[in-house]
Design an enzyme around this catalytic site. Structure first.
Site, short mmCIF file in Angstrom:
data_model
loop_
_atom_site.label_atom_id
_atom_site.label_comp_id
_atom_site.label_asym_id
_atom_site.label_seq_id
_atom_site.Cartn_x
_atom_site.Cartn_y
_atom_site.Cartn_z
N GLY A 99 -9.84 -11.35 -89.70
CA GLY A 99 -11.26 -11.45 -90.15
C GLY A 99 -11.81 -9.93 -90.42
N GLN B 242 -17.50 -3.15 -92.52
CA GLN B 242 -16.03 -2.30 -92.44
C GLN B 242 -15.79 -1.56 -93.79
OE1 GLN B 242 -14.34 -5.71 -90.30
NE2 GLN B 242 -13.26 -4.02 -89.20
N CYS C 160 -9.20 -4.46 -83.65
CA CYS C 160 -10.03 -4.53 -84.94
C CYS C 160 -9.60 -3.37 -85.93
CB CYS C 160 -11.61 -3.85 -84.45
SG CYS C 160 -12.83 -3.59 -85.55
N LEU C 161 -9.68 -3.65 -87.13
CA LEU C 161 -9.14 -2.84 -87.98
C LEU C 161 -10.00 -1.52 -88.14
CD1 LEU C 161 -8.81 -5.47 -91.22
CD2 LEU C 161 -7.03 -4.72 -89.64
N HIS D 251 -16.84 -11.78 -83.20
CA HIS D 251 -16.46 -10.77 -83.55
C HIS D 251 -17.01 -10.14 -84.80
CE1 HIS D 251 -13.09 -7.16 -83.18
NE2 HIS D 251 -13.61 -7.33 -84.65
N GLU D 252 -17.01 -11.08 -85.74
CA GLU D 252 -17.31 -10.52 -87.06
C GLU D 252 -18.73 -10.54 -87.40
OE1 GLU D 252 -14.86 -8.84 -88.74
OE2 GLU D 252 -13.15 -10.02 -87.83
N HIS E 32 -19.89 -7.25 -86.32
CA HIS E 32 -19.73 -6.28 -87.12
C HIS E 32 -20.91 -6.06 -87.84
CE1 HIS E 32 -15.99 -4.42 -86.66
NE2 HIS E 32 -15.40 -5.51 -86.71
NI NI Z 1 -13.27 -5.95 -86.14
#
Ligand code: NI
Length: 156
Positions: free
Chosen positions: A49, A54, A91-92, A133-134, A137
């Site tokens: 995701g 981000q 997480c990226l 989670h997304e 963000h």
């Molecule tokens: Ni993330």
């Protein structure tokens, strides 16, 4: 489609609350390009995701790839189970760090698809976790804010 650099924590842009995309703009070149770039970036970075936040965009757009790629515009969690589950997340934007987060086991989420159509998604398990989670963000929240136990702690 263009690979966009993923912002890494700490970065103030990761902490901003993104703005709703007016429905009339969902099909604009700007938003469609954002969706394509996010999808490309998520695929190349091997994420399940990604959120527009981000890559430094202030639009409420996320992409989920649990059972196929699903772009969601203005996602909103409208109901959540009382029951929670613990799951190991990463997480990226927080590379090399993983930890256990407790989230609602099941949620219902409303959003628009990339054509502007309204979707209602009933999710549980991994899909529910990734959606939470997304959605965090685009509200400026990172999983490390909610971690109850690190499995790979940040290096200090
Ligand atoms: Ni993330």
């Amino acid at each position: 489609m263009t690979l966009r650099p993923v912002l890494k924590n700490p970065n103030d842009l990761l902490r901003t609350k993104a703005k709703k995309v007016p429905v009339a703009l969902i099909q604009s070149l700007e938003v469609q390009t954002l969706i394509d770039d996010l999808t490309e970036t998520m695929n190349i970075e091997n994420g399940v995701g990604i959120a527009a936040t981000q890559i430094g965009s202030d639009k409420r757009v996320i992409i989920i790839d649990v059972n196929g790629v699903m772009p969601l515009v203005n996602p909103e969690i409208v109901s959540k189970s009382l029951r929670k589950i613990e799951f190991e997340e990463g997480c990226l934007s927080v590379p090399g760090v993983t930890g256990i987060v407790k989230r609602h086991r099941a949620i219902t989420l409303k959003a628009h698809d990339r054509h502007g159509k309204i979707l209602t998604i009933k999710a549980k398990g991994l899909l529910a976790i990734v959606l939470q989670h997304e959605t965090d963000h685009i509200n400026g929240i990172l999983f490390i804010d909610k971690v109850i136990r690190y499995t790979n702690p940040p290096l200090m």
